[in-house]
Design a protein around this motif. Structure first.
Motif, mmCIF file in Angstrom:
data_model
loop_
_atom_site.group_PDB
_atom_site.id
_atom_site.type_symbol
_atom_site.label_atom_id
_atom_site.label_comp_id
_atom_site.label_asym_id
_atom_site.label_seq_id
_atom_site.Cartn_x
_atom_site.Cartn_y
_atom_site.Cartn_z
ATOM 1 N N PRO A 199 0.807 -1.233 0.000
ATOM 2 C CA PRO A 199 0.000 0.000 0.000
ATOM 3 C C PRO A 199 0.836 1.278 0.000
ATOM 4 O O PRO A 199 0.347 2.322 -0.449
ATOM 5 N N SER A 200 2.066 1.227 0.486
ATOM 6 C CA SER A 200 2.900 2.432 0.543
ATOM 7 C C SER A 200 3.589 2.731 -0.781
ATOM 8 O O SER A 200 4.277 3.751 -0.910
ATOM 9 N N LEU A 201 3.409 1.855 -1.791
ATOM 10 C CA LEU A 201 3.980 2.067 -3.119
ATOM 11 C C LEU A 201 2.867 2.359 -4.111
ATOM 12 O O LEU A 201 1.754 1.852 -3.972
ATOM 13 N N ASN A 202 3.169 3.181 -5.116
ATOM 14 C CA ASN A 202 2.179 3.407 -6.156
ATOM 15 C C ASN A 202 2.175 2.237 -7.141
ATOM 16 O O ASN A 202 2.923 1.264 -6.981
ATOM 17 N N ALA A 203 1.344 2.332 -8.163
ATOM 18 C CA ALA A 203 1.154 1.180 -9.055
ATOM 19 C C ALA A 203 2.435 0.781 -9.763
ATOM 20 O O ALA A 203 2.813 -0.394 -9.787
ATOM 21 N N VAL A 204 3.125 1.755 -10.355
ATOM 22 C CA VAL A 204 4.337 1.407 -11.103
ATOM 23 C C VAL A 204 5.435 0.891 -10.168
ATOM 24 O O VAL A 204 6.217 0.003 -10.535
ATOM 25 N N GLU A 205 5.481 1.399 -8.951
ATOM 26 C CA GLU A 205 6.474 0.915 -7.988
ATOM 27 C C GLU A 205 6.163 -0.508 -7.554
ATOM 28 O O GLU A 205 7.079 -1.325 -7.369
ATOM 29 N N ALA B 50 -0.404 4.843 -13.176
ATOM 30 C CA ALA B 50 0.921 4.452 -12.704
ATOM 31 C C ALA B 50 1.319 5.121 -11.392
ATOM 32 O O ALA B 50 1.978 4.503 -10.539
ATOM 33 N N GLU B 51 0.932 6.381 -11.210
ATOM 34 C CA GLU B 51 1.366 7.121 -10.020
ATOM 35 C C GLU B 51 0.353 7.048 -8.875
ATOM 36 O O GLU B 51 0.576 7.650 -7.819
ATOM 37 N N ARG B 52 -0.720 6.324 -9.061
ATOM 38 C CA ARG B 52 -1.742 6.211 -8.009
ATOM 39 C C ARG B 52 -1.335 5.183 -6.963
ATOM 40 O O ARG B 52 -0.770 4.137 -7.282
ATOM 41 N N ILE C 181 -7.287 3.732 -5.968
ATOM 42 C CA ILE C 181 -7.832 3.033 -7.133
ATOM 43 C C ILE C 181 -8.795 1.943 -6.668
ATOM 44 O O ILE C 181 -8.790 1.531 -5.504
ATOM 45 N N SER C 182 -9.620 1.475 -7.573
ATOM 46 C CA SER C 182 -10.650 0.488 -7.242
ATOM 47 C C SER C 182 -10.062 -0.906 -7.077
ATOM 48 O O SER C 182 -8.901 -1.174 -7.437
ATOM 49 N N GLY C 183 -10.877 -1.816 -6.561
ATOM 50 C CA GLY C 183 -10.438 -3.200 -6.404
ATOM 51 C C GLY C 183 -10.084 -3.836 -7.737
ATOM 52 O O GLY C 183 -9.095 -4.572 -7.852
ATOM 53 N N GLY C 184 -10.884 -3.565 -8.765
ATOM 54 C CA GLY C 184 -10.590 -4.104 -10.079
ATOM 55 C C GLY C 184 -9.290 -3.568 -10.646
ATOM 56 O O GLY C 184 -8.531 -4.295 -11.290
ATOM 57 N N GLN C 185 -9.015 -2.291 -10.403
ATOM 58 C CA GLN C 185 -7.757 -1.699 -10.859
ATOM 59 C C GLN C 185 -6.574 -2.270 -10.086
ATOM 60 O O GLN C 185 -5.512 -2.523 -10.661
ATOM 61 N N GLN C 186 -6.757 -2.508 -8.794
ATOM 62 C CA GLN C 186 -5.701 -3.155 -8.019
ATOM 63 C C GLN C 186 -5.402 -4.549 -8.560
ATOM 64 O O GLN C 186 -4.245 -4.979 -8.618
ATOM 65 N N GLN C 187 -6.455 -5.240 -8.965
ATOM 66 C CA GLN C 187 -6.254 -6.575 -9.507
ATOM 67 C C GLN C 187 -5.419 -6.518 -10.785
ATOM 68 O O GLN C 187 -4.549 -7.362 -11.015
ATOM 69 N N ARG C 188 -5.630 -5.498 -11.592
ATOM 70 C CA ARG C 188 -4.842 -5.367 -12.812
ATOM 71 C C ARG C 188 -3.394 -4.976 -12.504
ATOM 72 O O ARG C 188 -2.473 -5.391 -13.219
ATOM 73 N N VAL C 189 -3.176 -4.212 -11.437
ATOM 74 C CA VAL C 189 -1.797 -3.946 -10.995
ATOM 75 C C VAL C 189 -1.123 -5.271 -10.624
ATOM 76 O O VAL C 189 0.042 -5.529 -10.982
#
Length: 241
Positions: free
Chosen positions: A100-106, A139-141, A146-154
């Motif tokens: 949780p402390s990192l964004n999507a790209v990280e 990427a920077e979120r 972001i939503s659960g579905g977006q987290q799943q795609r990360v």
């Protein structure tokens, strides 16, 4: 196909002991080749998730042996096993396991950086993976943005980043709508077509239909398996060529 990426030989996993013991897997034999997409189906408690955690080196078999690219997992120490997972295995967890402390790209670049890839190169690879699953604009979120579905795609992007030879996906479309889920299945299918071995746990027949082979588990045993002739046009609602 002779290039075996994943092999299980008489693998069993028992939890507990004595009268309270539970046999999650019982004498599993399985070979999955490079370029093969295998779906695993079965009722709740049949051993599907246990199969993935053993194949990914996240748990140890009670008996039998598991090989990833001809390396017996039981022969590896903790550091060697962690290195194998970073370099060769992509894992999509049901609960995502994102930081949780990192964004999507990280989150996506982290396993590459841990493996010694320079930060800028790891970030480029992570952006490519995010682009593949359609969320490069996030990427920077951070995960709470972001939503659960977006987290799943990360989580899926993290599993496919780099040159993974084995991708293990445990219900990877669970938080996604139908159209997005089909998009993720196409990503996994493309990875198999590019030479990865892909193992998908799913309860949906429409997702299993993307696979080359479907295994059916019950009470920790493979009770049936069916080879399929994959036709992407039929799944995407397009006329076959």
């Amino acid at each position: 196909m002779s290039d075996q990426v994943l092999q299980l030989r008489n693998v069993s996993r028992t939890y507990g002991s004595g009268v309270t013991s539970v046999g999650a897997l019982r004498g599993i034999d399985l070979d999955i080749s490079a370029g093969e997409f295998v779906a695993v189906m079965g009722p709740s408690g049949s051993g599907k998730s246990s199969l993935l955690t053993l194949a990914g080196g996240l748990d140890k078999a009670t008996s039998g042996e598991i090989f990833v690219e001809n390396t017996p997992l039981s022969s590896l120490n903790i550091n060697e096993l962690a290195r194998l997972r970073r370099q060769a295995i992509g894992y999509v967890f049901q609960d995502f396991n994102l930081v949780p402390s990192l964004n999507a790209v990280e989150n996506v670049s982290l396993p590459r950086e841990l493996d010694g890839v320079p930060v800028r190169k790891a970030r480029r690879q992570a952006m490519d993976a995010l682009r593949t699953v359609g969320i490069e604009h996030l990427a920077e979120r951070f995960m709470d943005q972001i939503s659960g579905g977006q987290q799943q795609r990360v989580a899926i992007a993290r599993a496919i980043v780099g040159r993974r030879r084995l991708i293990l996906a445990d219900e990877p479309t669970g938080a996604l709508d139908s159209a997005t889920g089909d998009g993720i299945m196409e990503v996994l299918r493309n990875r198999a077509d590019a030479g990865c071995a892909v193992v998908l746990v799913t309860h949906e027949a429409r997702h299993a239909s993307w696979a080359d082979r479907v295994l059916f588990l019950k009470d920790g045993r493979i009770i049936d398996q069916a080879a399929q002739s994959f036709d992407p046009a039929s799944l995407l609602g397009q006329p076959a060529s």
